[in-house]
Design a protein around this motif. Structure first.
Motif, PDB file in Angstrom:
ATOM      1  N   LYS A 201       0.814  -1.208   0.000  1.00 22.82           N
ATOM      2  CA  LYS A 201       0.000   0.000   0.000  1.00 22.82           C
ATOM      3  C   LYS A 201       0.849   1.260   0.000  1.00 22.82           C
ATOM      4  N   ASP A 202       2.021   1.189   0.665  1.00 23.47           N
ATOM      5  CA  ASP A 202       2.892   2.355   0.743  1.00 23.47           C
ATOM      6  C   ASP A 202       4.010   2.333  -0.286  1.00 23.47           C
ATOM      7  N   GLY A 203       4.007   1.342  -1.183  1.00 24.36           N
ATOM      8  CA  GLY A 203       5.029   1.256  -2.210  1.00 24.36           C
ATOM      9  C   GLY A 203       6.355   0.714  -1.726  1.00 24.36           C
ATOM     10  N   LEU A 204       6.414   0.203  -0.505  1.00 22.90           N
ATOM     11  CA  LEU A 204       7.673  -0.226   0.105  1.00 22.90           C
ATOM     12  C   LEU A 204       7.619  -1.684   0.572  1.00 22.90           C
ATOM     13  N   LEU A 205       6.906  -2.523  -0.174  1.00 16.33           N
ATOM     14  CA  LEU A 205       6.799  -3.925   0.221  1.00 16.33           C
ATOM     15  C   LEU A 205       8.171  -4.610   0.224  1.00 16.33           C
ATOM     16  N   GLY A 206       9.020  -4.173  -0.694  1.00 15.82           N
ATOM     17  CA  GLY A 206      10.428  -4.561  -0.671  1.00 15.82           C
ATOM     18  C   GLY A 206      10.707  -6.050  -0.628  1.00 15.82           C
ATOM     19  N   GLU A 207      11.401  -6.499   0.421  1.00 13.32           N
ATOM     20  CA  GLU A 207      11.838  -7.894   0.532  1.00 13.32           C
ATOM     21  C   GLU A 207      10.676  -8.879   0.541  1.00 13.32           C
ATOM     22  N   LYS A 208       9.473  -8.402   0.884  1.00  7.37           N
ATOM     23  CA  LYS A 208       8.318  -9.290   0.940  1.00  7.37           C
ATOM     24  C   LYS A 208       7.594  -9.395  -0.407  1.00  7.37           C
ATOM     25  N   SER A 209       8.038  -8.607  -1.371  1.00  4.95           N
ATOM     26  CA  SER A 209       7.386  -8.615  -2.675  1.00  4.95           C
ATOM     27  C   SER A 209       7.900  -9.751  -3.540  1.00  4.95           C
ATOM     28  N   GLN A 210       7.030 -10.312  -4.360  1.00  4.57           N
ATOM     29  CA  GLN A 210       7.473 -11.345  -5.291  1.00  4.57           C
ATOM     30  C   GLN A 210       8.364 -10.767  -6.381  1.00  4.57           C
ATOM     31  N   LEU A 211       8.477  -9.429  -6.417  1.00 10.59           N
ATOM     32  CA  LEU A 211       9.344  -8.768  -7.385  1.00 10.59           C
ATOM     33  C   LEU A 211      10.736  -8.505  -6.820  1.00 10.59           C
ATOM     34  N   ARG A 212      10.995  -8.965  -5.639  1.00  3.08           N
ATOM     35  CA  ARG A 212      12.305  -8.736  -5.011  1.00  3.08           C
ATOM     36  C   ARG A 212      13.428  -9.209  -5.940  1.00  3.08           C
ATOM     37  N   GLY A 213      14.418  -8.343  -6.120  1.00  2.85           N
ATOM     38  CA  GLY A 213      15.542  -8.655  -6.995  1.00  2.85           C
ATOM     39  C   GLY A 213      15.386  -8.132  -8.404  1.00  2.85           C
ATOM     40  N   GLN A 288       0.198  11.633   2.560  1.00  4.20           N
ATOM     41  CA  GLN A 288      -0.382  10.435   3.166  1.00  4.20           C
ATOM     42  C   GLN A 288      -1.472   9.829   2.280  1.00  4.20           C
ATOM     43  N   GLU A 289      -2.041  10.638   1.393  1.00  3.89           N
ATOM     44  CA  GLU A 289      -3.111  10.138   0.523  1.00  3.89           C
ATOM     45  C   GLU A 289      -2.581   9.263  -0.608  1.00  3.89           C
ATOM     46  N   LEU A 290      -1.268   9.268  -0.836  1.00  2.00           N
ATOM     47  CA  LEU A 290      -0.707   8.405  -1.880  1.00  2.00           C
ATOM     48  C   LEU A 290      -1.056   6.945  -1.628  1.00  2.00           C
ATOM     49  N   SER A 291      -0.979   6.520  -0.368  1.00  2.00           N
ATOM     50  CA  SER A 291      -1.261   5.126  -0.032  1.00  2.00           C
ATOM     51  C   SER A 291      -2.730   4.774  -0.208  1.00  2.00           C
ATOM     52  N   ASN A 292      -3.580   5.783  -0.230  1.00  2.00           N
ATOM     53  CA  ASN A 292      -5.007   5.566  -0.421  1.00  2.00           C
ATOM     54  C   ASN A 292      -5.361   5.488  -1.896  1.00  2.00           C
ATOM     55  N   TYR A 293      -4.769   6.383  -2.704  1.00  2.00           N
ATOM     56  CA  TYR A 293      -5.209   6.511  -4.096  1.00  2.00           C
ATOM     57  C   TYR A 293      -4.365   5.758  -5.121  1.00  2.00           C
ATOM     58  N   LEU A 294      -3.054   5.689  -4.953  1.00  2.00           N
ATOM     59  CA  LEU A 294      -2.247   5.028  -5.980  1.00  2.00           C
ATOM     60  C   LEU A 294      -2.602   3.560  -6.172  1.00  2.00           C
TER      61      LEU A 294
END
Length: 407
Positions: A201-213, A288-294
């Motif tokens: 939601k905040d664009g920072l899923l990072g290491e937990k994302s299946q796109l890691r790497g 803070q609204e970025l996490s709501n709308y993006l």
């Protein structure tokens, strides 16, 4: 380029610049076969303009910007370059195939090609807008788009290629990634994961994302990689002082969602704020609204580096600032000569935008996921901040014509 590229606007849509898919695409994709299944009438109708044209500057085909005025130089060479790009495309087997079943009687691959060759000669040899206009009206048939109402009304938006600053490595300052296309993307099961599942939601899923790497670049502001996904391509100024560029490589299978319309529906923005500057200003004031709308735009776009390659349209040739347009390629003739008549914004000396009605010859070289039907045109403004400022406030009605030799 496809862009998924628009108004370019967050509020109105995307186009396709393909350096790549087109504006958003660095991966070339085949053009869909021409079809008019979505509408009951042909998308274009030939006009009888007649020979009388008074005053000339108010009639179709008066493109004074080719020669410039006062201290401003013209852009005749830009138009010639765009024509050459379309002629290059028309030599390809993919272009021949695209015209095999084109639905408008009389519009053929050979006629489009011959029309461009003759028009190029006229542009080179005409000493003034008046002479070019007279020659074009004498030798060419104008095919008018039926528009979105059957009467020729066409909605115009604009797109551009942004320039952003990024880092090749993640730092405390640069932490929002742009991703490469997963090597197994073609095997991903549908429905595809949604945006929020891929980046959080905040664009920072990072290491937990299946796109890691698969991170290729990192940005300071979250809105930057999001905007690049909308535009479909971008020039990148790297923190080490070098430059590169990125273009569309693929995307998940979800439709376009207008963030501007979402903000309007929720009462966050008034009608006059529904343009690129208004939307960006809103998120700058309320990050803070970025996490709501993006996350509401569920589609996710992947990229590849293009080593400085210019923005490229869906027919896989470079798009030219103010001489290339994007339309629905299932209806409109790819690579063809067109003329747009609409109002466009131009910067003034005091930093404001002044709207001017223009008649400009353009080449149809791109498409976009939000550019559907005979009543939509996306106009390529170019690269950088000024082009972005202009694209962000472009939006109005006009008319669209295609020009084909009478013989």
């Amino acid at each position: 380029m496809k862009k998924s590229l628009a108004l370019i606007s967050l509020s109105l849509g995307i186009t396709l610049i393909n350096p790549i898919w087109s504006a958003v695409a660095q991966v070339s994709i085949p053009l869909p076969p021409a079809t008019i299944s979505k509408i009951q009438r042909p998308p274009l109708k030939p006009l009888n303009l007649g020979n009388n044209c008074t005053p000339r500057w108010a009639c179709l085909g008066w493109d004074e910007q080719l020669w410039g005025e006062g201290s401003k130089s013209g852009d005749r060479q830009a138009l010639l370059t765009a024509i050459d790009h379309s002629l290059s495309y028309l030599q390809k087997n993919s272009a021949i195939a695209a015209y095999e079943n084109y639905p408008v009687k009389g519009i053929t691959h050979d006629r489009v090609r011959r029309s461009l060759i003759r028009f190029r000669q006229l542009v080179v040899n005409s000493p003034s807008p008046a002479q070019l206009q007279a020659s074009v009206r004498r030798e060419f048939v104008f095919y008018k788009s039926v528009g979105n109402d059957g009467k020729g009304t066409v909605k115009f938006t604009a797109y551009y290629e942004p320039v952003y600053t990024a880092s090749r490595v993640k730092t405390l300052e640069y932490q929002y990634p742009l991703y490469r296309l997963p090597p197994d993307f073609a095997q991903w099961a549908k429905p595809h994961p949604k945006r929020v599942e891929l980046e959080g939601k905040d664009g920072l899923l990072g290491e937990k994302s299946q796109l890691r790497g698969l991170e290729m670049l990192w940005f300071r502001h979250r809105l930057d990689p999001y905007m690049i996904q909308i535009q479909g391509s971008a020039q990148i100024q790297l923190t080490d002082g070098t430059r590169t560029s990125v273009g569309f490589a693929g995307g998940t299978d979800y439709p376009w969602t207008s963030i501007g319309r979402q903000l309007s529906k929720d009462g966050k923005l008034a009608a006059h704020q529904l343009n690129m500057p208004g939307i960006i200003d809103f998120f700058q004031r309320q990050p803070q609204e970025l996490s709501n709308y993006l996350p509401r735009w569920e589609r996710f776009v992947f990229f590849q580096e293009t080593a400085g390659r210019p923005a490229t349209g869906s027919i896989n040739v470079p798009v030219t600032p103010e001489r290339s347009i994007a339309t629905d390629k299932s209806l409109m003739p790819p690579g063809a000569l067109a003329l747009v008549h609409t109002s466009l914004p131009y910067p003034t000396s005091n930093g404001q935008m002044k709207y001017q009605t223009v008649s400009r010859f353009v080449l149809d070289q791109d498409t976009g996921s939000a550019i559907k039907g005979p009543g939509r045109v996306d106009y390529f403004m170019g690269s950088g901040k000024v082009a972005g400022d202009r694209a962000g406030v472009t939006g109005g009605n006009g008319t669209l014509y295609y020009l084909l030799l009478k013989k």
